[in-house]
Design an enzyme around this catalytic site. Structure first.
Site, short mmCIF file in Angstrom:
data_model
loop_
_atom_site.label_atom_id
_atom_site.label_comp_id
_atom_site.label_asym_id
_atom_site.label_seq_id
_atom_site.Cartn_x
_atom_site.Cartn_y
_atom_site.Cartn_z
N ASP A 103 0.99 13.01 -4.25
CA ASP A 103 -0.15 13.40 -3.42
C ASP A 103 -0.11 12.86 -2.00
OD1 ASP A 103 -0.54 10.74 -3.91
OD2 ASP A 103 -2.07 11.05 -5.44
N GLU A 125 4.54 14.57 -11.26
CA GLU A 125 3.25 13.87 -11.35
C GLU A 125 2.12 14.83 -10.97
OE1 GLU A 125 1.41 10.34 -9.00
OE2 GLU A 125 2.67 9.36 -10.49
N GLU A 139 -5.62 11.89 -0.74
CA GLU A 139 -4.70 12.26 -1.84
C GLU A 139 -5.27 13.30 -2.79
OE1 GLU A 139 -5.33 9.15 -0.84
OE2 GLU A 139 -3.40 8.34 -0.20
N HIS A 219 -4.19 -0.90 -0.31
CA HIS A 219 -3.86 -0.13 0.90
C HIS A 219 -4.68 1.14 1.10
CE1 HIS A 219 -1.89 3.25 -1.17
NE2 HIS A 219 -1.49 2.36 -2.05
N ARG A 221 -6.84 4.28 2.00
CA ARG A 221 -7.59 4.61 3.22
C ARG A 221 -9.10 4.49 3.04
NH1 ARG A 221 -3.06 6.84 5.00
NH2 ARG A 221 -2.88 7.47 7.17
N HIS A 252 0.55 -4.85 2.44
CA HIS A 252 1.04 -3.54 2.91
C HIS A 252 1.16 -3.56 4.44
CE1 HIS A 252 1.04 0.82 3.58
NE2 HIS A 252 1.15 1.02 2.28
C1 UD1 Z 1 0.76 6.32 2.21
C2 UD1 Z 1 0.20 7.51 1.44
C3 UD1 Z 1 -0.53 7.06 0.18
C4 UD1 Z 1 0.35 6.15 -0.66
C5 UD1 Z 1 0.85 4.99 0.20
C6 UD1 Z 1 1.79 4.13 -0.59
C7 UD1 Z 1 -0.61 9.47 2.66
C8 UD1 Z 1 -1.74 10.09 3.38
N1 UD1 Z 1 -0.78 8.20 2.27
O1 UD1 Z 1 -0.35 5.54 2.71
O2 UD1 Z 1 -0.92 8.20 -0.59
O3 UD1 Z 1 -0.41 5.67 -1.75
O4 UD1 Z 1 1.55 5.51 1.33
O5 UD1 Z 1 1.99 2.88 0.00
O6 UD1 Z 1 0.40 10.09 2.45
N2 UD1 Z 1 3.98 1.13 7.83
C9 UD1 Z 1 5.05 0.40 8.32
N3 UD1 Z 1 6.21 0.37 7.59
C10 UD1 Z 1 6.34 1.00 6.40
C11 UD1 Z 1 5.23 1.70 5.89
C12 UD1 Z 1 4.06 1.78 6.63
O7 UD1 Z 1 4.97 -0.19 9.38
O8 UD1 Z 1 7.41 0.93 5.79
C13 UD1 Z 1 2.72 1.19 8.65
C14 UD1 Z 1 2.89 2.07 9.90
O9 UD1 Z 1 2.13 1.53 10.94
C15 UD1 Z 1 2.30 3.41 9.43
C16 UD1 Z 1 1.16 2.91 8.59
O10 UD1 Z 1 1.67 1.78 7.88
O11 UD1 Z 1 1.91 4.23 10.51
C17 UD1 Z 1 0.56 3.91 7.64
O12 UD1 Z 1 1.54 4.55 6.84
P1 UD1 Z 1 1.14 5.93 6.08
O13 UD1 Z 1 2.29 6.37 5.26
O14 UD1 Z 1 0.60 6.92 7.06
O15 UD1 Z 1 -0.08 5.53 5.18
P2 UD1 Z 1 -0.18 4.55 3.95
O16 UD1 Z 1 -1.48 3.86 4.06
O17 UD1 Z 1 1.06 3.75 3.84
N1 UDP Z 2 5.58 -2.22 -5.09
C1 UDP Z 2 6.69 -2.86 -4.55
N2 UDP Z 2 6.49 -3.92 -3.70
C2 UDP Z 2 5.25 -4.37 -3.36
C3 UDP Z 2 4.12 -3.68 -3.90
C4 UDP Z 2 4.33 -2.62 -4.75
O1 UDP Z 2 7.84 -2.49 -4.84
O2 UDP Z 2 5.15 -5.34 -2.60
C5 UDP Z 2 5.81 -1.06 -5.98
C6 UDP Z 2 5.05 -1.07 -7.29
O3 UDP Z 2 5.84 -1.65 -8.32
C7 UDP Z 2 4.77 0.41 -7.54
C8 UDP Z 2 4.68 1.00 -6.14
O4 UDP Z 2 5.30 0.07 -5.27
O5 UDP Z 2 5.86 1.04 -8.20
C9 UDP Z 2 3.26 1.24 -5.73
O6 UDP Z 2 3.20 1.53 -4.38
P1 UDP Z 2 1.84 1.59 -3.56
O7 UDP Z 2 0.84 0.70 -4.20
O8 UDP Z 2 2.19 1.34 -2.14
O9 UDP Z 2 1.41 3.12 -3.66
P2 UDP Z 2 0.58 3.98 -4.72
O10 UDP Z 2 1.20 3.83 -6.05
O11 UDP Z 2 -0.84 3.52 -4.65
O12 UDP Z 2 0.69 5.37 -4.19
#
Ligand code: UD1
Ligand code: UDP
Length: 379
Positions: A103, A125, A139, A219, A221, A252
């Site tokens: 999602d 999924e 999502e 994390h 939103r 995160h």
């Molecule tokens: C995203 C997904 C969410 C998922 C989550 C897993 C969407 C809308 N959201 O949310 O469904 O559960 O990932 O973690 O698709 N950033 C970094 N380095 C990284 C990753 C993120 O710096 O490796 C920072 C950046 O500033 C980036 C921000 O996090 O712009 C947000 O990342 P984004 O993927 O847009 O949203 P998440 O909250 O991570």
């Molecule tokens: N995870 C990881 N390192 C971390 C936190 C989570 O590898 O520091 C793994 C965790 O085992 C799971 C996945 O990341 O498999 C979950 O990711 P996240 O919580 O970012 O996203 P969501 O599942 O909510 O979409």
């Protein structure tokens, strides 16, 4: 002998940490059957560092890396760049099937982009629903859109299949497979049982002899802003009021998470903030924990398999299976409720034991096989 001598072209597109973990078993499954499938991986890199940690561990080298992550990115620009950039990949590789997961913005924008080109879309999924469009945001709507577009739906559980049937999706196009997160977990958990390295060492030293280790992640939103203020206030209280507690929080990288967490919790006794951990270190840490506090989807699925009670810091869940089994409780972001449930589980051994029973509602670790076999049968 295959009916079809031409190899079926499979393209898997993903972009975030959890998608990469959950697609890794499928990448392996398709790549192993080289005689049937020409398999390529495209990463949008919606995440960067957190994605690369997973690619390294599973040894996945993307064929296309769109490198789209920008600090503090917004949904509008991310969605439009994914649609435009994946179009070029699809036109270059011309896949028979596109696989997307779950999602995220990556899944939905890629599915839409493929649909515009008449490419068949497979949704892994599929069928998770809260039917509340603001939770989880965005999502819930992302997966509903992807569900509308998809030609094949790989549902992790019967309940998720039922959600799709309720939306008039044809039963012939839905397969219940279990969740690939369990495939990834089961293949990794033994490899990391005795992990000892420069990441785990300081965490072990911080834990010391404590029997009250609380692992935290967050994390979502819909929790940004007020939600995180309350979560942090609850953690601060627990750290200061509970004897022998050790709270470990891999934070995160989203700036909207980093800022409140560091402002409230950096330097607090009994709390260790770390960078996001690579997947093996994270599984290792889940195993060290007594309980887990999280708003993560994937961790809600993994923890019951490890016998770890989970307090879910959300008001809704699209994963009712573990809640029904009593191994997961929804606590939302209510400060008092988080404190009360956390203290109860740390101190009430009977309650802890009831919640920590090993339970695995999300499959037998063979989900990826079932998906690959289905596509093989379609050739
Ligand atoms: C995203 C997904 C969410 C998922 C989550 C897993 C969407 C809308 N959201 O949310 O469904 O559960 O990932 O973690 O698709 N950033 C970094 N380095 C990284 C990753 C993120 O710096 O490796 C920072 C950046 O500033 C980036 C921000 O996090 O712009 C947000 O990342 P984004 O993927 O847009 O949203 P998440 O909250 O991570
Ligand atoms: N995870 C990881 N390192 C971390 C936190 C989570 O590898 O520091 C793994 C965790 O085992 C799971 C996945 O990341 O498999 C979950 O990711 P996240 O919580 O970012 O996203 P969501 O599942 O909510 O979409």
């Amino acid at each position: 002998m295959s009916k079809n001598n031409k190899r079926t072209k499979i393209l898997l597109v993903f972009g975030t940490r959890p998608e990469a973990i959950k697609m890794a078993p499928l990448v392996r499954g398709f790549k192993t059957l080289e005689e049937f499938f020409d398999t390529k991986v495209c990463v949008t890199a919606q995440h960067r560092e957190m994605l690369d940690q997973v690619l390294d561990f599973f040894g996945i080298i993307p064929d296309y890396d769109l490198d789209l992550m920008r600090p503090g990115q917004n949904l509008h620009s991310l969605t439009s760049t994914i649609i435009n950039s994946t179009k070029q990949v699809f036109e270059d590789f011309k896949p028979d099937y596109l696989f997307v997961h779950g999602d995220t913005t990556t899944s939905t924008a890629s599915a839409l982009s493929a649909f515009y080109l008449g490419i068949k879309v497979c949704h892994v999924e599929a069928g998770l629903r809260t039917n509340n469009k603001t939770s989880p945001f965005p999502e819930e709507i992302n997966r509903q859109i992807t569900g509308r577009i998809a030609d094949l739906h790989f549902a992790p559980t019967q309940a998720s299949k039922d959600n799709l049937l309720d939306e008039n999706i044809n039963a012939e196009n839905i397969l219940v497979t279990g969740n690939t997160v369990i495939d990834a977990l089961l293949e990794s958990v033994e490899r990391v049982a005795n992990l000892k390295n420069k990441i785990t060492q300081p965490i072990s030293e911080f834990i010391g002899d404590s029997k009250k280790v609380v692992l935290v992640t967050g994390h979502r939103r819909e929790n940004h802003g007020e939600g995180f203020e309350k979560i942090c206030a609850a953690l601060n209280y627990i750290a200061n009021s509970e004897d022998d507690v050790k709270i470990i929080y891999p934070v995160h990288l989203n700036p909207k998470v980093q800022e409140p967490v560091n402002r409230h919790l950096a330097g607090v006794d009994n709390i260790l903030l770390t960078d996001p951990l690579a997947y093996p270190e994270f599984i290792w840490l889940m195993n060290q924990a007594k309980i887990i506090l999280t708003d993560s989807g994937g961790i809600q699925e993994e923890a019951p398999s490890l016998g770890k009670p989970v307090l879910v810091m959300r008001d809704t869940t699209e994963r009712p299976e573990a809640v029904d089994a009593g191994t997961v409780i929804l606590v939302g972001t209510n400060k008092e409720k988080i404190i009360k449930e956390c203290q109860s589980l740390l101190n009430d051994q009977n309650r802890f034991e009831k919640m920590s029973k090993l339970h695995n509602p999300y499959g037998d670790g063979k989900a990826a096989n079932k998906i690959v076999n289905k596509i093989k049968a379609c050739r």
